[in-house]
Design an enzyme around this catalytic site. Sequence first.
Site, PDB file in Angstrom:
ATOM      1  CB  SER A   1       5.222   5.862   0.625  1.00 22.25           C
ATOM      2  OG  SER A   1       4.460   6.772   1.402  1.00 22.25           O
TER       3      SER A   1
ATOM      4  CG  ASP B   1       0.413   1.098   6.065  1.00 21.74           C
ATOM      5  OD1 ASP B   1      -0.249   2.163   5.979  1.00 21.74           O
ATOM      6  OD2 ASP B   1       1.512   0.943   5.493  1.00 21.74           O
TER       7      ASP B   1
ATOM      8  CG  HIS C   1       1.149   3.998   3.101  1.00 23.60           C
ATOM      9  ND1 HIS C   1       1.989   3.509   4.083  1.00 23.60           N
ATOM     10  CD2 HIS C   1       1.814   4.996   2.479  1.00 23.60           C
ATOM     11  CE1 HIS C   1       3.125   4.186   4.062  1.00 23.60           C
ATOM     12  NE2 HIS C   1       3.040   5.101   3.106  1.00 23.60           N
TER      13      HIS C   1
END
Length: 356
Positions: free
Chosen positions: A31, A324, A327
């Site tokens: 991610s 968040d 990240h």
Amino acid sequence: MPSVLFFVLFLSSLHFSSSQRYNSLFNFGDSMSDTGNVQIATLPYGMTYFRNATGRCSDGRLVIDFIAQELGFPLLPPSQEDHDFSRGANFAVVAATTLGFEFFNERNLSRGLWVNASLHLQVDRFEKLMPSICGAPQECKDFLSKSLFIVGEFGGNDYSTALFFAVPIDEVSTFVPHVIKTLKDGVERLIQLGAVDLIVPGVLPVGCFPLYLTNYPTTNPEDYGPKTGCARRYNALSWLHNTLLRRALDELRRKYPSVSIRYADYYSQIIDIALNPLKYGFTAGALRTCCGNGDGPYNYDQTKRCAEKDYTVCSNVSTHVNWDGIHMTEAAHRVIATGWLHGPYINPPILRSGQR
């Protein structure tokens, strides 16, 4: 005066030659660099640059986006969609692990895997696409010799899969040699396919991220860095991974002396940001989430995560490092990309590597 003009033009040509020397860019990872292979997010993800959710786990661009733009490439298209991949492709997948399904299944942890997209499977995908990208094997060898490969980061999800199921951190540490061997094997596969210029990032200091700081608190102040506030035992896991990774890359350099294999130091860069946030323009510090809704010091609540329920977004995203809880913001990705493009967190830097 003409000599000054010549010198300026000469410097400009050096920058152009170094930044345009690649004919394509290929990325593998999780991610931290997925640009749309998994469409799991909605706004406010993507709000800053794209004004729309693109699958990126940030408010905007990622490190790989800034690198692509600086090198003159279009933003890398996700490999699982139908695109022209002649200038590169992104094989990274949100929640991807280094190790395969079997490793976690044997340890009764496979239920924690969101996707089946290990490094091995990402390289498989690349190998299957090669004929459509560059043609016959010898043509591909020539093409890939002028391409830049970024392999990672890999490892964070291997460890978090176990940690989230309350596996003791000492036991999770025993995963590290398995992760490093698999990562080394993946890099070697790419070399054998024709890659000659590779960047392999280490893992981030996860003990500096709100998710870990909120979900795994302790009452002992000695468990936290006195200057960063980061959780020491989780950063020690990241440090172990990075130490073994650097050794593995040294082994590959000795085996393939004509191949450029560079280590990208996420860890040191983020620690420096945590120590000196104002130096980089982050007035909110490094440990507080921008998009969240927690009552604690990190603005993170597992039950009220960004874009899910009762969340709020900070008024000035650019002052935050963390987006968040796990990240980073576009602003942080920009800072990190600068450290890779110009140094000192890759040696030599991408834009000063010159011709091998």
